[in-house]
Design a protein around this motif. Structure first.
Motif, PDB file in Angstrom:
ATOM      1  N   LYS A  13      12.425  90.919  42.238  1.00  0.00           N
ATOM      2  CA  LYS A  13      13.211  89.770  41.783  1.00  0.00           C
ATOM      3  C   LYS A  13      12.436  88.467  42.001  1.00  0.00           C
ATOM      4  N   LEU A  14      11.756  88.363  43.129  1.00  0.00           N
ATOM      5  CA  LEU A  14      10.985  87.161  43.422  1.00  0.00           C
ATOM      6  C   LEU A  14       9.848  86.988  42.424  1.00  0.00           C
ATOM      7  N   ARG A  15       9.142  88.067  42.132  1.00  0.00           N
ATOM      8  CA  ARG A  15       8.047  87.990  41.147  1.00  0.00           C
ATOM      9  C   ARG A  15       8.582  87.524  39.786  1.00  0.00           C
ATOM     10  N   TRP A  16       9.728  88.052  39.386  1.00  0.00           N
ATOM     11  CA  TRP A  16      10.326  87.647  38.115  1.00  0.00           C
ATOM     12  C   TRP A  16      10.680  86.161  38.159  1.00  0.00           C
ATOM     13  N   ARG A  17      11.235  85.709  39.275  1.00  0.00           N
ATOM     14  CA  ARG A  17      11.637  84.306  39.445  1.00  0.00           C
ATOM     15  C   ARG A  17      10.427  83.370  39.390  1.00  0.00           C
ATOM     16  N   CYS A  18       9.254  83.870  39.728  1.00  0.00           N
ATOM     17  CA  CYS A  18       8.055  83.038  39.824  1.00  0.00           C
ATOM     18  C   CYS A  18       7.290  82.911  38.514  1.00  0.00           C
ATOM     19  N   ARG A  19       7.766  83.536  37.461  1.00  0.00           N
ATOM     20  CA  ARG A  19       7.073  83.391  36.181  1.00  0.00           C
ATOM     21  C   ARG A  19       7.196  81.953  35.705  1.00  0.00           C
ATOM     22  N   ARG A  20       6.078  81.383  35.255  1.00  0.00           N
ATOM     23  CA  ARG A  20       6.051  79.972  34.878  1.00  0.00           C
ATOM     24  C   ARG A  20       5.574  79.800  33.446  1.00  0.00           C
ATOM     25  N   GLY A  21       5.806  78.625  32.900  1.00  0.00           N
ATOM     26  CA  GLY A  21       5.369  78.322  31.552  1.00  0.00           C
ATOM     27  C   GLY A  21       3.945  77.792  31.485  1.00  0.00           C
ATOM     28  N   PHE A  33       0.418  86.521  45.031  1.00  0.00           N
ATOM     29  CA  PHE A  33       1.029  87.845  45.143  1.00  0.00           C
ATOM     30  C   PHE A  33      -0.014  88.928  45.384  1.00  0.00           C
ATOM     31  N   ALA A  34      -1.144  88.843  44.733  1.00  0.00           N
ATOM     32  CA  ALA A  34      -2.190  89.852  44.924  1.00  0.00           C
ATOM     33  C   ALA A  34      -2.643  89.895  46.381  1.00  0.00           C
ATOM     34  N   ARG A  35      -2.695  88.762  47.019  1.00  0.00           N
ATOM     35  CA  ARG A  35      -3.177  88.693  48.408  1.00  0.00           C
ATOM     36  C   ARG A  35      -2.091  88.957  49.449  1.00  0.00           C
ATOM     37  N   HIS A  36      -0.856  88.547  49.172  1.00  0.00           N
ATOM     38  CA  HIS A  36       0.141  88.466  50.239  1.00  0.00           C
ATOM     39  C   HIS A  36       1.433  89.238  50.014  1.00  0.00           C
ATOM     40  N   GLU A  37       1.600  89.899  48.863  1.00  0.00           N
ATOM     41  CA  GLU A  37       2.914  90.492  48.599  1.00  0.00           C
ATOM     42  C   GLU A  37       3.325  91.538  49.639  1.00  0.00           C
ATOM     43  N   GLY A  38       2.377  92.225  50.228  1.00  0.00           N
ATOM     44  CA  GLY A  38       2.717  93.230  51.228  1.00  0.00           C
ATOM     45  C   GLY A  38       3.166  92.647  52.557  1.00  0.00           C
ATOM     46  N   ARG A  39       2.976  91.344  52.727  1.00  0.00           N
ATOM     47  CA  ARG A  39       3.341  90.672  53.985  1.00  0.00           C
ATOM     48  C   ARG A  39       4.400  89.592  53.800  1.00  0.00           C
ATOM     49  N   LEU A  40       5.034  89.544  52.623  1.00  0.00           N
ATOM     50  CA  LEU A  40       6.001  88.483  52.367  1.00  0.00           C
ATOM     51  C   LEU A  40       7.285  88.722  53.150  1.00  0.00           C
ATOM     52  N   THR A  41       7.670  87.701  53.889  1.00  0.00           N
ATOM     53  CA  THR A  41       8.901  87.746  54.676  1.00  0.00           C
ATOM     54  C   THR A  41      10.003  86.988  53.952  1.00  0.00           C
ATOM     55  N   VAL A  42      11.205  87.151  54.444  1.00  0.00           N
ATOM     56  CA  VAL A  42      12.354  86.432  53.896  1.00  0.00           C
ATOM     57  C   VAL A  42      12.094  84.923  53.970  1.00  0.00           C
ATOM     58  N   ARG A  43      11.542  84.455  55.063  1.00  0.00           N
ATOM     59  CA  ARG A  43      11.282  83.021  55.257  1.00  0.00           C
ATOM     60  C   ARG A  43      10.285  82.499  54.224  1.00  0.00           C
ATOM     61  N   LEU A  44       9.187  83.231  54.021  1.00  0.00           N
ATOM     62  CA  LEU A  44       8.201  82.802  53.026  1.00  0.00           C
ATOM     63  C   LEU A  44       8.779  82.865  51.616  1.00  0.00           C
ATOM     64  N   ALA A  45       9.602  83.860  51.356  1.00  0.00           N
ATOM     65  CA  ALA A  45      10.240  83.965  50.040  1.00  0.00           C
ATOM     66  C   ALA A  45      11.127  82.754  49.784  1.00  0.00           C
ATOM     67  N   GLU A  46      11.815  82.274  50.810  1.00  0.00           N
ATOM     68  CA  GLU A  46      12.655  81.090  50.649  1.00  0.00           C
ATOM     69  C   GLU A  46      11.802  79.862  50.351  1.00  0.00           C
ATOM     70  N   GLY A  47      10.653  79.748  51.009  1.00  0.00           N
ATOM     71  CA  GLY A  47       9.743  78.642  50.721  1.00  0.00           C
ATOM     72  C   GLY A  47       9.227  78.710  49.300  1.00  0.00           C
ATOM     73  N   LEU A  48       8.876  79.914  48.858  1.00  0.00           N
ATOM     74  CA  LEU A  48       8.374  80.102  47.501  1.00  0.00           C
ATOM     75  C   LEU A  48       9.456  79.779  46.474  1.00  0.00           C
ATOM     76  N   GLN A  49      10.677  80.208  46.734  1.00  0.00           N
ATOM     77  CA  GLN A  49      11.766  79.922  45.806  1.00  0.00           C
ATOM     78  C   GLN A  49      12.028  78.421  45.703  1.00  0.00           C
ATOM     79  N   ALA A  50      11.899  77.702  46.804  1.00  0.00           N
ATOM     80  CA  ALA A  50      12.069  76.244  46.762  1.00  0.00           C
ATOM     81  C   ALA A  50      11.016  75.617  45.853  1.00  0.00           C
ATOM     82  N   LEU A  51       9.788  76.117  45.921  1.00  0.00           N
ATOM     83  CA  LEU A  51       8.726  75.601  45.049  1.00  0.00           C
ATOM     84  C   LEU A  51       9.014  75.929  43.582  1.00  0.00           C
ATOM     85  N   MET A  52       9.615  77.087  43.323  1.00  0.00           N
ATOM     86  CA  MET A  52       9.883  77.493  41.952  1.00  0.00           C
ATOM     87  C   MET A  52      10.980  76.652  41.302  1.00  0.00           C
TER      88      MET A  52
END
Length: 89
Positions: A13-21, A33-52
């Motif tokens: 769901k996060l990857r889908w949310r991060c698609r940009r124009g 995502f290539a570097r960090h997806e295996g280590r993404l925590t709930v906290r980092l996901a919230e930071g990423l969603q704020a940026l999106m």
């Protein structure tokens, strides 16, 4: 709870949310995502969603370090995600 790793469904769901124009943003996001997806925590996901929630141009300004997070975005999770996203290839 905040350091809990994302499960596959939440990650998808996060990857889908991060698609940009804007291709430049997509390149930063794909590399992140290539570097960090295996280590993404709930906290980092919230930071990423704020940026999106930003417009493409505002996001690019942050990714290229032309600007720094301000106001509601000036928080540790957002700054940590930005630092990871800004790492050179």
């Amino acid at each position: 709870m905040m350091d809990t790793l994302l499960d596959e469904r939440a990650l998808s769901k996060l990857r889908w949310r991060c698609r940009r124009g804007l291709l430049e943003n997509d390149l930063f996001i794909e590399r992140f995502f290539a570097r960090h997806e295996g280590r993404l925590t709930v906290r980092l996901a919230e930071g990423l969603q704020a940026l999106m929630d930003l417009s493409d141009n505002d996001l690019l300004d942050l990714l290229l370090a032309r600007k720094e997070p301000e106001g509601d975005l000036d928080r540790p999770d957002v700054r940590e995600v930005l630092a990871l996203m800004r790492q050179p290839a």
